[in-house]
Design an enzyme around this catalytic site. Structure first.
Site, PDB file in Angstrom:
ATOM      1  N   HIS A   1      47.067  68.799  20.970  1.00  0.00           N
ATOM      2  CA  HIS A   1      48.282  69.553  20.687  1.00  0.00           C
ATOM      3  C   HIS A   1      48.418  69.806  19.188  1.00  0.00           C
ATOM      4  O   HIS A   1      48.043  68.972  18.366  1.00  0.00           O
ATOM      5  CB  HIS A   1      49.502  68.805  21.211  1.00  0.00           C
ATOM      6  CG  HIS A   1      49.568  68.760  22.710  1.00  0.00           C
ATOM      7  ND1 HIS A   1      50.054  69.802  23.457  1.00  0.00           N
ATOM      8  CD2 HIS A   1      49.193  67.798  23.595  1.00  0.00           C
ATOM      9  CE1 HIS A   1      49.987  69.486  24.740  1.00  0.00           C
ATOM     10  NE2 HIS A   1      49.459  68.284  24.853  1.00  0.00           N
TER      11      HIS A   1
ATOM     12  N   HIS B   1      49.460  71.220  32.445  1.00  0.00           N
ATOM     13  CA  HIS B   1      49.535  69.768  32.527  1.00  0.00           C
ATOM     14  C   HIS B   1      49.929  69.349  33.941  1.00  0.00           C
ATOM     15  O   HIS B   1      50.757  69.992  34.587  1.00  0.00           O
ATOM     16  CB  HIS B   1      50.598  69.224  31.573  1.00  0.00           C
ATOM     17  CG  HIS B   1      50.167  69.152  30.138  1.00  0.00           C
ATOM     18  ND1 HIS B   1      49.599  70.211  29.479  1.00  0.00           N
ATOM     19  CD2 HIS B   1      50.234  68.141  29.229  1.00  0.00           C
ATOM     20  CE1 HIS B   1      49.337  69.851  28.224  1.00  0.00           C
ATOM     21  NE2 HIS B   1      49.710  68.609  28.048  1.00  0.00           N
TER      22      HIS B   1
ATOM     23  N   GLU C   1      50.076  63.158  35.085  1.00  0.00           N
ATOM     24  CA  GLU C   1      50.200  62.115  34.071  1.00  0.00           C
ATOM     25  C   GLU C   1      51.465  61.300  34.351  1.00  0.00           C
ATOM     26  O   GLU C   1      51.396  60.178  34.834  1.00  0.00           O
ATOM     27  CB  GLU C   1      50.246  62.709  32.663  1.00  0.00           C
ATOM     28  CG  GLU C   1      50.326  61.638  31.573  1.00  0.00           C
ATOM     29  CD  GLU C   1      50.609  62.210  30.199  1.00  0.00           C
ATOM     30  OE1 GLU C   1      50.230  61.565  29.206  1.00  0.00           O
ATOM     31  OE2 GLU C   1      51.219  63.286  30.102  1.00  0.00           O
TER      32      GLU C   1
END
Length: 350
Positions: free
Chosen positions: A29, A211, A214
């Site tokens: 990132h 994403h 997670e």
């Protein structure tokens, strides 16, 4: 491209230096790539007070698996991002991110950024992205690192904003944008709400890398595949909890951008040994190890490979295969991929 030839010889049987292993870095990132010292200097430059968690020289203690922990993580990240206010700030962190990657053996970097976060200080959304892309082009030229951009929408914001970003990303595909992502707390916003944005990105030739898997379990990985038609999944590590999903990832060749150190730092797993690297690797799921946010987690790319070796008994041959998987999953041109894959073979032969 930089040379991948080892500069020192190792004694027979000793582990090879993972910093010399050619690899692609696909999960980094923008703000999180900053050096801690750079953050402190930029904060002083702009008169921004930083909490001790960002100035102590040690990674902050985080546990983002609950709402309060994620709020603290996001607050620290937002504070760091607020220190990027001028084009020179952008150019500096891009150049330093490239330098750090080269030091760790990365030969191709796809850095992830939401340009809306920087637009207020940089003259608007389009100028912000152009400044970032110019910085990436310069850093790539200066360091020899292949470098591209993945534009990411924020799932905490309205899906219409994601569509705007997807159109912008497609518009700049010929300037170095190679993919479209979706970041922030997986527990907020359904993946299917962003399906139109990802359709725009795919139709424009960009890879899809949202994403998932997670902070939430296998269902969020499945949503990335079903609703967003992901080419890669950012993290994806929780897929290991569902054997059928693991087989699907392996059969389809969808790469998981696994960031083991950040998984532990955020409390997804208690210790490095708990991260299911071995489970996914042995099942044939392609992986690209990533550093995620070194500023907050305290470790960069090479450390992820060292973690695989030290805590999961990955051999040099297996680490080489991880390097290959990262290269194959990248958006690098085929000629560059072939060169890097040959470099992996040279690393094993050294």
């Amino acid at each position: 491209m930089l040379s991948t030839t080892a500069t020192t010889r190792q004694s027979p049987g000793s582990p090879r230096d993972v910093r010399l292993l050619p690899k692609a870095h696909l999960h980094l990132h923008f703000t999180g790539s900053m050096r801690p010292t750079t953050l402190i200097e930029l904060a002083a430059k702009h008169g921004i007070h930083l909490p001790e968690a960002l100035t102590s020289g040690e990674p902050p203690k985080l546990s983002a698996t609950d709402e309060r922990g994620w709020f603290r993580f996001q607050r620290l990240y937002d504070l760091a991002r607020s220190c990027l206010r001028e084009p020179d700030d952008i150019r500096r962190i891009v150049r330093e991110a490239a330098e750090e990657d080269v030091r760790d053996g990365s030969r191709w970097l796809e850095i992830q950024v939401d340009p809306t976060s920087y637009a207020p200080h940089l003259g608007g959304l389009i100028p912000a992205l152009e400044i970032i892309l110019d910085a990436v082009e310069s850093a790539s030229r200066e360091t020899g690192l292949g470098m591209r951009v993945l534009v990411a929408a924020n799932r905490m914001k309205h899906p219409l904003e994601a569509r705007t970003l997807a159109r912008l990303a497609v518009r700049y595909a010929d300037r170095g944008v190679v993919g479209f992502g979706l970041s922030n707390d997986e527990r907020r916003g359904m993946a299917r709400d962003f399906d139109r944005a990802f359709a725009i990105a795919r139709q424009g030739g960009l890879l899809a890398a949202p994403h998932g898997g997670e902070l939430t379990g296998p269902s969020s990985v499945r949503d990335c595949l079903d609703d967003l038609r992901a080419t890669r999944v950012g993290h994806g590590v929780r897929a290991a909890e569902d054997a059928r999903l693991v087989r699907r990832l392996a059969d389809s060749g969808v790469t998981c951008e696994v960031c083991p150190a950040s998984n532990v730092a955020l409390g997804v797993y208690t210790k490095p040994e708990d991260v299911p690297l071995r489970t996914l690797f042995d099942a044939g799921v392609p992986m690209a190890l990533g550093a995620d946010d070194p500023l907050l987690f305290g470790s960069r790319l090479a450390s992820q490979y060292e973690l695989a070796r030290d805590h999961h008994a990955f051999t040099d041959e297996e680490l080489a295969e991880l390097g290959r998987q990262s290269i194959r999953a990248s958006a690098a041109p085929e000629g560059v991929k072939a060169e890097l894959l040959a470099g992996v073979d040279e690393w094993l032969a050294s």
